[in-house]
Write a protein that holds these residues in place. Structure first.
Motif, PDB file in Angstrom:
ATOM      1  N   HIS A   1       9.514  28.388   0.329  1.00 10.93           N
ATOM      2  CA  HIS A   1       9.266  26.961   0.174  1.00 10.93           C
ATOM      3  C   HIS A   1      10.588  26.182   0.154  1.00 10.93           C
ATOM      4  N   GLN A   2      11.590  26.691  -0.553  1.00  8.68           N
ATOM      5  CA  GLN A   2      12.884  26.015  -0.604  1.00  8.68           C
ATOM      6  C   GLN A   2      13.539  25.979   0.768  1.00  8.68           C
TER       7      GLN A   2
ATOM      8  N   ASP B   1      11.838  23.482   2.988  1.00  9.87           N
ATOM      9  CA  ASP B   1      12.189  22.104   2.629  1.00  9.87           C
ATOM     10  C   ASP B   1      13.582  21.721   3.134  1.00  9.87           C
TER      11      ASP B   1
END
Length: 441
Positions: free
Chosen positions: A48-49, A52
């Motif tokens: 997810h990081q 992003d």
């Protein structure tokens, strides 16, 4: 007790050992599943990081941040950059980056100097645009194994303590309830040694029927022994009077031994034979025999004649309104015992005269014997009929005659009553029911 513990203790140790092995297997499986779940969650977080950041690894906040959050080693690889934390894990994680297999991977005996030898890792590859990304999060299984071994060791210690506690509980759990059994064993030993005659202990509920049956058996044996002694005493007392009558005839040298006397002696010897046979029969049967009857007048005349020969200085009289063929529902020997012993007792204590009466009422049969002796004090009348009781130790006898009469009368559900005679002496009345039930002794 020791045998039971020797059987239970190995079984308890075996069960505890099996539980310990199962505990180790379950602990290893549960810890692995828990670590795998955490590794997947951390990989998902890193993915997810990275998404992003658009795949720009330089913009990620790495270093102390990841170590404080994850507490795991990780590797992030892209064509432009590779991030591995901590550095000591680089040899192991690099080989996993080069591997094309995603998912959970377990490495054993890794060839590293400072890094871990055994790890569990989760590898996931994905793309952000045209850029391939590989993320790996891993955990040192050596530290986990050491924690598991410590927990497993404490489990073994607790198991040993539980075994010792189980031994103590079993010891007290068996000793306390079995204490009455030990007392019962000691009581049986005292019974065998003759120190006690009955078993009186607070036995457990399961042993109470056994204790009751043993006491009943002892009671039965005592009763049989008492009956045997009574029968022997009765027999001795029964044959005493006929033998005395025969001896009286033989010792009377003033009269020739005529045929009539010979017949009377034969009759007395027949009485002895019948009495012996009756006592033997009584030892086999309990109570009077149904269907037996006797001729009271005939037996009364024979007894009056015999006692007259035994006590020639005294007069024996018979009074009765019974017909000659009257029959009473009582065994001939028992009727002979009742009248003979009452007449013998009265002849022993009378001054000059003894009266025998036979009366038949509508509901019962009555035998009365009255003497003109000194009689018995009112305070002593209630004790008459007790086995072995003799009110005058100077007079020959054994104190059994009236006791035997009482026992016979009670077997026929009758009553034996003693009272002072109208003038002087003692009056004895025997009442027997006409319908005689069979009573067990």
């Amino acid at each position: 007790m020791c045998t039971l513990l020797l059987l239970l203790l190995p079984a308890g140790i075996a069960l505890m050992g099996l539980a310990w092995l199962v505990h180790g297997l379950l602990l290893d499986r549960m810890s692995r599943e828990f670590v795998e779940t955490r590794l997947k969650d951390e990989v998902a977080f890193l993915e997810h990081q990275i998404r992003d950041s658009g795949g720009q690894l330089d913009s990620l906040q790495t270093g102390d941040y990841f170590q404080e959050v994850f507490h795991h080693a990780f590797a992030i690889h892209s064509p432009s950059r590779t991030i591995i934390s901590p550095d000591s894990w680089a040899p192991v994680l690099t080989s996993l980056i080069e591997s094309a297999k995603d998912g959970t991977v377990r490495v054993r005996d890794a060839d590293t100097v400072e890094g871990p030898k055994s790890i569990l890792a989760y590898r996931k590859s994905f793309r952000i645009g045209d850029t391939p990304i590989v993320v790996i999060v891993s955990e040192d299984l050596g530290a986990l194994k050491r924690s598991q071994a410590e927990l497993h060791g404490w489990t073994a210690i607790v198991s040993i303590l539980l075994i010792l506690l189980l031994v103590v509980v079993i010891w007290f759990g068996i000793n306390l309830p079995m204490r009455p059994v030990v007392e019962l064993k000691a009581t049986l030993k005292r019974l065998q040694d003759g120190k006690v005659s009955r078993i009186h202990v607070q036995a457990p509920e399961e042993f109470r029927p056994l204790v009751q049956q043993l006491n009943q058996l002892l009671d039965s044996l005592d009763q049989r022994l008492e009956r045997s002694r009574d029968a022997l005493a009765n027999l001795s007392h029964s044959v005493k009077t006929p033998i005395a009558a025969v001896r009286q005839i033989l010792e009377d040298t003033s009269r020739p031994l005529s045929n009539d006397l010979r017949l009377q002696m034969t009759a007395r010897l027949n009485d002895i034979d019948k009495q012996l046979e009756a006592e033997m029969r009584r030892s086999r049967f309990a109570g009077p025999q149904v269907g037996k009857s006797a001729y009271p007048l005939k037996q009364a005349r024979d007894l009056v004649w015999m006692l007259g020969r035994l006590y020639p200085e005294k007069s024996f009289e018979l009074s009765s309104s019974l017909p000659e063929d009257a029959r009473w529902p009582i065994e001939e020997h028992d009727l002979n015992e009742i009248m003979g012993k009452l007449l013998d007792n009265a002849g022993k204590w009378s001054e000059r005269c003894v009266e025998l009466s036979l009366v038949q009422h509508s509901g019962n049969l009555q035998i009365g014997v009255t003497d003109d002796g000194l009689g018995v004090a009112d305070a002593e009348i209630g004790n008459l009929g007790r086995r072995g009781l003799r009110l005058d130790e100077q007079t020959p006898g054994h104190g059994l005659g009236l006791a035997i009469v009482r026992e016979i009368v009670e077997r026929y559900s009758g009553t034996l009553n003693f009272s002072p005679a109208p003038k002087s002496g003692l009056s004895v009345i025997v009442d027997l029911p006409r319908a005689v039930p069979v009573i067990n002794r």
